[in-house]
Design a protein around this motif. Sequence first.
Motif, PDB file in Angstrom:
ATOM      1  N   VAL A 128      48.867  18.437  29.168  1.00 36.94           N
ATOM      2  CA  VAL A 128      49.854  19.411  28.883  1.00 36.94           C
ATOM      3  C   VAL A 128      50.656  18.771  28.448  1.00 36.94           C
ATOM      4  O   VAL A 128      51.899  19.560  27.268  1.00 36.94           O
ATOM      5  CB  VAL A 128      50.829  19.927  30.558  1.00 36.94           C
ATOM      6  CG1 VAL A 128      51.782  20.942  30.358  1.00 36.94           C
ATOM      7  CG2 VAL A 128      49.633  20.844  31.219  1.00 36.94           C
ATOM      8  N   ILE A 129      51.390  17.299  28.314  1.00 42.02           N
ATOM      9  CA  ILE A 129      52.123  17.078  27.788  1.00 42.02           C
ATOM     10  C   ILE A 129      51.857  17.043  25.962  1.00 42.02           C
ATOM     11  O   ILE A 129      52.918  16.947  25.117  1.00 42.02           O
ATOM     12  CB  ILE A 129      52.728  15.901  28.393  1.00 42.02           C
ATOM     13  CG1 ILE A 129      54.005  15.810  29.891  1.00 42.02           C
ATOM     14  CG2 ILE A 129      53.941  15.083  27.715  1.00 42.02           C
ATOM     15  CD1 ILE A 129      53.452  14.629  30.648  1.00 42.02           C
ATOM     16  N   LEU A 130      50.826  15.913  25.937  1.00 41.66           N
ATOM     17  CA  LEU A 130      50.656  15.929  25.008  1.00 41.66           C
ATOM     18  C   LEU A 130      49.552  17.533  23.756  1.00 41.66           C
ATOM     19  O   LEU A 130      49.107  17.002  23.147  1.00 41.66           O
ATOM     20  CB  LEU A 130      49.354  14.801  24.122  1.00 41.66           C
ATOM     21  CG  LEU A 130      50.033  13.416  25.384  1.00 41.66           C
ATOM     22  CD1 LEU A 130      48.638  12.588  25.278  1.00 41.66           C
ATOM     23  CD2 LEU A 130      51.256  12.904  24.239  1.00 41.66           C
ATOM     24  N   GLY A 131      49.675  18.273  24.624  1.00 36.64           N
ATOM     25  CA  GLY A 131      48.413  19.269  24.068  1.00 36.64           C
ATOM     26  C   GLY A 131      49.116  20.046  23.122  1.00 36.64           C
ATOM     27  O   GLY A 131      50.188  20.239  22.370  1.00 36.64           O
ATOM     28  N   TYR A 132      48.066  21.115  22.602  1.00 38.91           N
ATOM     29  CA  TYR A 132      49.472  21.687  20.534  1.00 38.91           C
ATOM     30  C   TYR A 132      50.335  22.708  21.748  1.00 38.91           C
ATOM     31  O   TYR A 132      50.787  22.711  20.654  1.00 38.91           O
ATOM     32  CB  TYR A 132      47.754  23.163  20.168  1.00 38.91           C
ATOM     33  CG  TYR A 132      47.801  22.954  19.678  1.00 38.91           C
ATOM     34  CD1 TYR A 132      47.838  22.418  18.448  1.00 38.91           C
ATOM     35  CD2 TYR A 132      48.449  24.759  19.637  1.00 38.91           C
ATOM     36  CE1 TYR A 132      47.881  23.684  16.849  1.00 38.91           C
ATOM     37  CE2 TYR A 132      48.596  25.335  18.242  1.00 38.91           C
ATOM     38  CZ  TYR A 132      48.329  24.798  17.066  1.00 38.91           C
ATOM     39  OH  TYR A 132      48.610  25.172  15.562  1.00 38.91           O
ATOM     40  N   ASN A 133      50.521  23.440  22.303  1.00 43.46           N
ATOM     41  CA  ASN A 133      51.292  23.716  22.935  1.00 43.46           C
ATOM     42  C   ASN A 133      52.537  23.042  23.891  1.00 43.46           C
ATOM     43  O   ASN A 133      53.276  24.406  24.899  1.00 43.46           O
ATOM     44  CB  ASN A 133      51.021  25.320  23.237  1.00 43.46           C
ATOM     45  CG  ASN A 133      50.766  26.161  22.442  1.00 43.46           C
ATOM     46  OD1 ASN A 133      51.079  26.030  21.031  1.00 43.46           O
ATOM     47  ND2 ASN A 133      49.731  26.869  22.453  1.00 43.46           N
ATOM     48  N   GLY A 134      52.713  22.090  23.850  1.00 44.23           N
ATOM     49  CA  GLY A 134      53.132  20.821  25.258  1.00 44.23           C
ATOM     50  C   GLY A 134      54.058  20.884  25.093  1.00 44.23           C
ATOM     51  O   GLY A 134      54.181  21.561  23.663  1.00 44.23           O
ATOM     52  N   VAL A 136      55.810  17.999  23.891  1.00 40.98           N
ATOM     53  CA  VAL A 136      56.358  17.261  22.800  1.00 40.98           C
ATOM     54  C   VAL A 136      56.023  18.396  22.104  1.00 40.98           C
ATOM     55  O   VAL A 136      57.027  17.733  20.850  1.00 40.98           O
ATOM     56  CB  VAL A 136      55.072  16.128  23.101  1.00 40.98           C
ATOM     57  CG1 VAL A 136      54.899  14.981  21.029  1.00 40.98           C
ATOM     58  CG2 VAL A 136      55.049  14.996  23.685  1.00 40.98           C
ATOM     59  N   ASN A 137      55.187  18.998  21.025  1.00 37.71           N
ATOM     60  CA  ASN A 137      54.978  20.122  20.542  1.00 37.71           C
ATOM     61  C   ASN A 137      55.677  20.833  20.319  1.00 37.71           C
ATOM     62  O   ASN A 137      56.615  21.575  19.164  1.00 37.71           O
ATOM     63  CB  ASN A 137      53.869  20.571  20.180  1.00 37.71           C
ATOM     64  CG  ASN A 137      52.033  19.745  19.370  1.00 37.71           C
ATOM     65  OD1 ASN A 137      52.896  18.694  18.469  1.00 37.71           O
ATOM     66  ND2 ASN A 137      51.460  19.473  19.832  1.00 37.71           N
ATOM     67  N   SER A 138      56.741  21.340  21.464  1.00 43.19           N
ATOM     68  CA  SER A 138      57.527  22.564  21.559  1.00 43.19           C
ATOM     69  C   SER A 138      58.706  22.219  21.336  1.00 43.19           C
ATOM     70  O   SER A 138      59.335  22.601  20.527  1.00 43.19           O
ATOM     71  CB  SER A 138      57.354  23.401  23.030  1.00 43.19           C
ATOM     72  OG  SER A 138      55.919  23.185  23.430  1.00 43.19           O
ATOM     73  N   GLY A 144      62.945  21.664  14.781  1.00 43.09           N
ATOM     74  CA  GLY A 144      62.672  22.095  13.808  1.00 43.09           C
ATOM     75  C   GLY A 144      62.552  20.842  12.642  1.00 43.09           C
ATOM     76  O   GLY A 144      61.972  20.828  12.388  1.00 43.09           O
ATOM     77  N   ILE A 145      61.941  19.986  13.742  1.00 43.22           N
ATOM     78  CA  ILE A 145      61.865  18.287  12.675  1.00 43.22           C
ATOM     79  C   ILE A 145      60.367  18.666  12.511  1.00 43.22           C
ATOM     80  O   ILE A 145      59.362  18.402  10.994  1.00 43.22           O
ATOM     81  CB  ILE A 145      61.715  17.258  14.247  1.00 43.22           C
ATOM     82  CG1 ILE A 145      62.428  17.185  14.966  1.00 43.22           C
ATOM     83  CG2 ILE A 145      60.099  16.382  13.766  1.00 43.22           C
ATOM     84  CD1 ILE A 145      62.539  16.188  16.176  1.00 43.22           C
ATOM     85  N   ILE A 146      59.291  19.692  12.915  1.00 44.34           N
ATOM     86  CA  ILE A 146      58.349  20.122  12.336  1.00 44.34           C
ATOM     87  C   ILE A 146      57.918  21.422  12.373  1.00 44.34           C
ATOM     88  O   ILE A 146      58.478  22.425  13.006  1.00 44.34           O
ATOM     89  CB  ILE A 146      56.723  19.084  13.085  1.00 44.34           C
ATOM     90  CG1 ILE A 146      56.870  19.722  14.783  1.00 44.34           C
ATOM     91  CG2 ILE A 146      57.041  18.362  13.546  1.00 44.34           C
ATOM     92  CD1 ILE A 146      56.109  19.561  15.460  1.00 44.34           C
ATOM     93  N   ASP A 147      56.835  21.953  11.195  1.00 46.23           N
ATOM     94  CA  ASP A 147      56.462  23.718  11.716  1.00 46.23           C
ATOM     95  C   ASP A 147      55.606  23.729  12.448  1.00 46.23           C
ATOM     96  O   ASP A 147      56.209  25.534  12.646  1.00 46.23           O
ATOM     97  CB  ASP A 147      56.564  23.772  10.024  1.00 46.23           C
ATOM     98  CG  ASP A 147      58.001  23.187   9.754  1.00 46.23           C
ATOM     99  OD1 ASP A 147      58.989  23.217   9.358  1.00 46.23           O
ATOM    100  OD2 ASP A 147      57.305  23.120   7.795  1.00 46.23           O
ATOM    101  N   PRO A 149      52.646  22.451  15.356  1.00 44.28           N
ATOM    102  CA  PRO A 149      52.308  21.590  16.164  1.00 44.28           C
ATOM    103  C   PRO A 149      51.327  20.782  15.394  1.00 44.28           C
ATOM    104  O   PRO A 149      50.627  20.885  15.239  1.00 44.28           O
ATOM    105  CB  PRO A 149      51.501  22.614  17.368  1.00 44.28           C
ATOM    106  CG  PRO A 149      51.858  24.170  17.421  1.00 44.28           C
ATOM    107  CD  PRO A 149      52.077  24.609  15.509  1.00 44.28           C
ATOM    108  N   LEU A 150      51.641  19.529  16.337  1.00 39.63           N
ATOM    109  CA  LEU A 150      50.919  18.459  15.911  1.00 39.63           C
ATOM    110  C   LEU A 150      49.117  18.253  17.295  1.00 39.63           C
ATOM    111  O   LEU A 150      49.802  18.657  17.831  1.00 39.63           O
ATOM    112  CB  LEU A 150      51.146  17.300  16.349  1.00 39.63           C
ATOM    113  CG  LEU A 150      52.805  17.132  15.877  1.00 39.63           C
ATOM    114  CD1 LEU A 150      53.359  16.103  15.945  1.00 39.63           C
ATOM    115  CD2 LEU A 150      52.644  16.767  14.194  1.00 39.63           C
ATOM    116  N   THR A 151      48.324  18.215  15.863  1.00 36.75           N
ATOM    117  CA  THR A 151      46.980  17.564  16.387  1.00 36.75           C
ATOM    118  C   THR A 151      46.502  16.794  17.084  1.00 36.75           C
ATOM    119  O   THR A 151      45.503  16.485  17.720  1.00 36.75           O
ATOM    120  CB  THR A 151      46.389  19.113  14.904  1.00 36.75           C
ATOM    121  OG1 THR A 151      46.544  18.163  14.537  1.00 36.75           O
ATOM    122  CG2 THR A 151      46.958  20.372  15.162  1.00 36.75           C
TER     123      THR A 151
END
Length: 290
Positions: A128-134, A136-138, A144-147, A149-151
């Motif tokens: 859940v923490i590292l997921g696409y909508n987890g 970290v990405n949220s 505003g650091i990333i546009d 989610p990181l994959t």
Amino acid sequence: MARPRLDSEARAGLSLIAPPFLYALVILAAPLATILAYSFLTDGYLEVLPEGTLQNYGQVLTDPIVRAVMLRSLIVAAVVTFATVVTAFPIAYYVSFMVRPERKAMWLFLITIPFWTSYLIRVFLWKVILGYNGVVNSSLTGLGIIDEPLTFILYNVNAIVITLAHAYAPFAILPIFVALEKIDRSLLEAGRDLGESRLMTFWRVTLPLAMPGVIAATLIVFIPTIGDYVTPEVIGGGKIPMIANMIQVQMLALDNRPLGSALAVTAMVIVALVSALFLFLNRRFLKVRS
């Protein structure tokens, strides 16, 4: 009169240890013996043929896929062990040397909190923490650091290492803490009185005396992580199998129990050899340091 008394005490001792010994023999030795026996049998169609063969071990040693998975398992286990022990030592050192005695119990209590939840639940939490909508990405998207989610933070070796290091951190902290607690503080004071700096006192006194705890932590982390099944399956998405995942496929999906048993025996032998080598090197280190 002394001899009969000793014999009676010996019989009493044997009767005392007999139940747990038999229990361990049945629960541990019998399955291992069964796996070892299966590894020398021949696989048939939906059955195991009682025909002795070394073909299973030949396939294990010559198959490039098996070698790649085994090497990956060793590397992941080594990286997890190194990261866990290096992270655990400062924590154990702080609790042992910096925390007041009346508060050490509270710190140990906090360290054992991860044991309150199931290992499987902790693995899913990291998904859940590292997921696409987890988490970290949220967080990165919200700041505003990333546009997008990181994959690349999930379903790879790095995610597996992070999850395993977190899961086994308490197993590394506790034995190191016990070893540090046993160190006579007067030895450290003697080193300082002889003009050694804090760093040299740590290197020449504290670290060698804490090595039994470091060894215990290393083996406690290394042995189970090399055979971990859940984390590569969940965090790796089944795309980065380790040796336990390959054994599961052979045993259940392909119903090739002889080959699966040969893989299991080979993995156990490799773990035993690596552990024995580490213990030997540590003894040489202690001799040199003394």
